[in-house]
Design a protein around this motif. Structure first.
Motif, short mmCIF file in Angstrom:
data_model
loop_
_atom_site.label_atom_id
_atom_site.label_comp_id
_atom_site.label_asym_id
_atom_site.label_seq_id
_atom_site.Cartn_x
_atom_site.Cartn_y
_atom_site.Cartn_z
N SER A 45 10.93 28.72 30.90
CA SER A 45 10.45 27.64 30.04
C SER A 45 8.94 27.75 29.89
O SER A 45 8.22 28.01 30.87
CB SER A 45 10.80 26.27 30.64
OG SER A 45 12.21 26.09 30.65
N VAL A 46 8.47 27.57 28.67
CA VAL A 46 7.05 27.67 28.35
C VAL A 46 6.60 26.37 27.70
O VAL A 46 7.15 25.96 26.67
CB VAL A 46 6.78 28.86 27.39
CG1 VAL A 46 5.29 28.97 27.09
CG2 VAL A 46 7.32 30.15 27.99
N GLN A 47 5.60 25.73 28.32
CA GLN A 47 5.07 24.49 27.76
C GLN A 47 3.99 24.80 26.73
O GLN A 47 3.01 25.47 27.02
CB GLN A 47 4.47 23.62 28.87
CG GLN A 47 3.85 22.32 28.36
CD GLN A 47 4.89 21.41 27.72
OE1 GLN A 47 5.87 21.06 28.36
NE2 GLN A 47 4.67 21.04 26.46
N TYR A 48 4.20 24.33 25.49
CA TYR A 48 3.18 24.46 24.46
C TYR A 48 2.18 23.32 24.61
O TYR A 48 2.54 22.20 24.96
CB TYR A 48 3.80 24.41 23.07
CG TYR A 48 4.69 25.59 22.72
CD1 TYR A 48 4.78 26.70 23.55
CD2 TYR A 48 5.44 25.58 21.55
CE1 TYR A 48 5.59 27.77 23.21
CE2 TYR A 48 6.25 26.65 21.20
CZ TYR A 48 6.32 27.74 22.04
OH TYR A 48 7.12 28.80 21.71
N SER A 49 0.95 23.61 24.29
CA SER A 49 -0.10 22.59 24.43
C SER A 49 -0.03 21.53 23.33
O SER A 49 -0.53 20.43 23.51
CB SER A 49 -1.47 23.26 24.39
OG SER A 49 -1.63 23.99 23.18
N TRP A 50 0.60 21.87 22.24
CA TRP A 50 0.65 20.94 21.11
C TRP A 50 1.97 21.07 20.38
O TRP A 50 2.86 21.78 20.82
CB TRP A 50 -0.54 21.20 20.17
CG TRP A 50 -0.81 20.08 19.20
CD1 TRP A 50 -0.80 20.17 17.84
CD2 TRP A 50 -1.11 18.72 19.50
NE1 TRP A 50 -1.09 18.95 17.28
CE2 TRP A 50 -1.28 18.03 18.28
CE3 TRP A 50 -1.25 18.01 20.70
CZ2 TRP A 50 -1.57 16.68 18.21
CZ3 TRP A 50 -1.55 16.65 20.64
CH2 TRP A 50 -1.71 16.00 19.40
N ILE A 51 2.12 20.35 19.28
CA ILE A 51 3.34 20.41 18.49
C ILE A 51 3.51 21.82 17.92
O ILE A 51 2.56 22.60 17.88
CB ILE A 51 3.31 19.37 17.35
CG1 ILE A 51 2.13 19.63 16.42
CG2 ILE A 51 3.28 17.96 17.92
CD1 ILE A 51 2.11 18.75 15.19
N LYS A 52 4.71 22.13 17.47
CA LYS A 52 5.00 23.48 16.99
C LYS A 52 4.44 23.69 15.59
O LYS A 52 5.10 23.47 14.58
CB LYS A 52 6.50 23.74 17.05
CG LYS A 52 7.02 23.82 18.49
CD LYS A 52 8.49 24.15 18.55
CE LYS A 52 8.96 24.25 20.00
NZ LYS A 52 10.41 24.55 20.12
N ASN A 53 3.19 24.13 15.57
CA ASN A 53 2.54 24.42 14.30
C ASN A 53 1.95 25.83 14.36
O ASN A 53 2.41 26.65 15.17
CB ASN A 53 1.48 23.37 13.97
CG ASN A 53 0.31 23.37 14.95
OD1 ASN A 53 0.29 24.12 15.94
ND2 ASN A 53 -0.66 22.54 14.71
N GLU A 54 0.97 26.12 13.53
CA GLU A 54 0.44 27.48 13.45
C GLU A 54 -0.21 27.97 14.74
O GLU A 54 -0.41 29.17 14.94
CB GLU A 54 -0.56 27.61 12.29
CG GLU A 54 -1.85 26.82 12.46
CD GLU A 54 -1.71 25.39 11.99
OE1 GLU A 54 -2.74 24.70 11.95
OE2 GLU A 54 -0.58 24.95 11.65
N PRO A 82 2.27 17.25 22.79
CA PRO A 82 1.08 17.65 23.56
C PRO A 82 1.28 17.52 25.06
O PRO A 82 1.86 16.56 25.54
CB PRO A 82 0.01 16.67 23.07
CG PRO A 82 0.78 15.44 22.65
CD PRO A 82 2.08 15.96 22.09
N ASP A 83 0.76 18.52 25.77
CA ASP A 83 0.88 18.53 27.22
C ASP A 83 0.00 19.66 27.76
O ASP A 83 0.08 20.79 27.26
CB ASP A 83 2.34 18.76 27.63
CG ASP A 83 2.63 18.38 29.06
OD1 ASP A 83 1.81 18.70 29.94
OD2 ASP A 83 3.69 17.78 29.31
N THR A 84 -0.81 19.37 28.76
CA THR A 84 -1.61 20.44 29.37
C THR A 84 -0.73 21.40 30.14
O THR A 84 -1.12 22.53 30.41
CB THR A 84 -2.66 19.87 30.35
OG1 THR A 84 -1.99 19.28 31.47
CG2 THR A 84 -3.55 18.84 29.66
N GLY A 85 0.46 20.94 30.54
CA GLY A 85 1.37 21.78 31.30
C GLY A 85 1.08 21.82 32.79
O GLY A 85 1.89 22.35 33.56
N VAL A 86 -0.04 21.26 33.23
CA VAL A 86 -0.44 21.37 34.63
C VAL A 86 0.59 20.75 35.57
O VAL A 86 1.06 21.39 36.51
CB VAL A 86 -1.83 20.75 34.84
CG1 VAL A 86 -2.13 20.62 36.33
CG2 VAL A 86 -2.90 21.61 34.17
#
Length: 364
Positions: A45-54, A82-86
């Motif tokens: 699983s990979v946490q993106y920092s923001w919404i799925k955009n460019e 949004p999430d820092t993922g930390v």
């Protein structure tokens, strides 16, 4: 599009303790068998920092072209921010997070979080102080003196780093709390607005205003962002898995630089719309439909943050020793005391290019 940096880490000590128990329980790799037998890295699983955009166009190309499959993953689950993922890294909810040096550095400095940055998509700090050319027209750090600057609470420490780096007394600047909408600078409620070069600066420009940007990266606060971040334990136990993952990422991001921008916009729109359909929070209700013009402008703007002379020479996601030191100095200006060894371990990305020099050729 992304609206600004992610909130600072709160209450992660408990998560760090949990990581000691959980970090080895998921995402482990299956060793290769006999010669020619494919490696099965399973699911991560990979946490993106923001919404799925460019901002994640390279990841979308990796999916579309089967690079994750080719690397031996049964599934790579990209989780919208949004999430820092930390916190999620420390609890092993995700195995990799696309985060940023400020969030990760703060966690290490304040909570002794066992995290490492192993590569970085953005080689340049994307923050800017946005102003109107026919308004305050803030061109230099000294132009901040005597001005009202809109700063989000979560970004206060990074703004303080900008002042510190340029020997500006905080008492000489009026900080006005704002949210992530740049309307205050358009309406003249503030002289400048803490923004992203790939987002608010474009929003205001595309609305018909001539803008001025005081880029952090060029004014004393350079640091890496969109960082591939993992826990120390996961890195120690899954080096081959992470190497395979980063190779797939490099291949995906190579397409962003080689394919027509319109094709990338269409791909991003597909993934954004899919995420909107799956969103329980009502993604389009909050962010609206994807604007193709802004998406194209965002791709071009972020490419300038990703591709530098150093990455052209050393490869995507690599971080030079000089940039590591600059990042550490920038974090120190924000009050976060960490060392290069505390924050970075780029052994894997360096090995990738030593073993696969053809991956250096990402530009057309």
């Amino acid at each position: 599009m992304r609206l600004l940096s992610r909130p600072r880490v709160i209450g992660i000590a408990a998560a760090a303790a949990s990581a000691l128990l959980l970090a080895g329980c998921a995402g482990g790799e299956t060793p290769a068998g006999s010669e020619g037998e494919a490696v099965d890295h399973g699911e991560i699983s990979v946490q993106y920092s923001w919404i799925k955009n460019e901002e994640f166009a390279g990841e979308f190309y990796a999916y579309e072209n089967g690079y994750y499959d080719e690397a031996g993953f049964s599934e790579v689950i990209g989780i919208s921010g949004p999430d820092t993922g930390v916190a999620k890294l420390l609890s092993n909810t995700v195995q990799v997070a696309l985060s940023d040096a400020a969030s990760v550095g703060a966690a290490i400095a304040e909570e002794e979080a066992p995290l490492k940055i192993i590569g970085a998509t953005f080689q340049k700090n994307p923050f800017t102080i946005l102003s109107l050319a026919d308004g305050a027209n803030i061109q230099t750090p000294q132009d901040l003196v005597g001005k009202k600057i809109g700063v989000q609470d979560s970004n206060a420490s990074v703004f303080a780093a900008l002042l510190n780096a340029n020997d500006i007394d905080p008492a000489d600047v009026e900080v006005v709390p704002v949210d992530f909408n740049p309307t205050p600078v358009i309406n003249g409620e503030v002289d400048g607005f803490m923004a992203y070069l790939t987002n608010e600066a474009l929003t205001v420009e595309l609305a018909g205003y001539e803008t001025t940007n005081l880029a952090y990266a060029e004014n004393g606060v350079p640091y890496v962002a969109e960082t591939f971040t993992v826990t120390d334990q996961y890195l120690a136990e899954n080096a081959d898995l992470l190497k395979a993952f980063l190779v797939a990422e490099i291949k995906g991001w190579t397409h962003v630089f080689q394919e027509p921008v319109d094709d990338t916009v269409s791909l991003v729109e597909t993934y954004y719309n899919q995420a909107a359909e799956e969103s329980e929070e009502g993604l389009e209700a909050v962010f609206g439909a994807l604007d193709p013009a802004k998406t194209a402008a965002g791709i071009e703007a972020q490419n300038l943050l990703i591709s530098t002379e150093e990455t052209e020479a050393n490869g995507l996601f690599t971080i030079s020793d000089e940039l590591k030191e600059q990042t550490i100095a920038s974090l120190a200006g924000a009050g976060w005391d960490v060392s290069v060894d505390d924050l970075f371990d780029t052994t894997i990305i360096d090995e990738i290019y030593a073993e696969n020099p053809d991956l250096l050729d990402y530009l057309p």
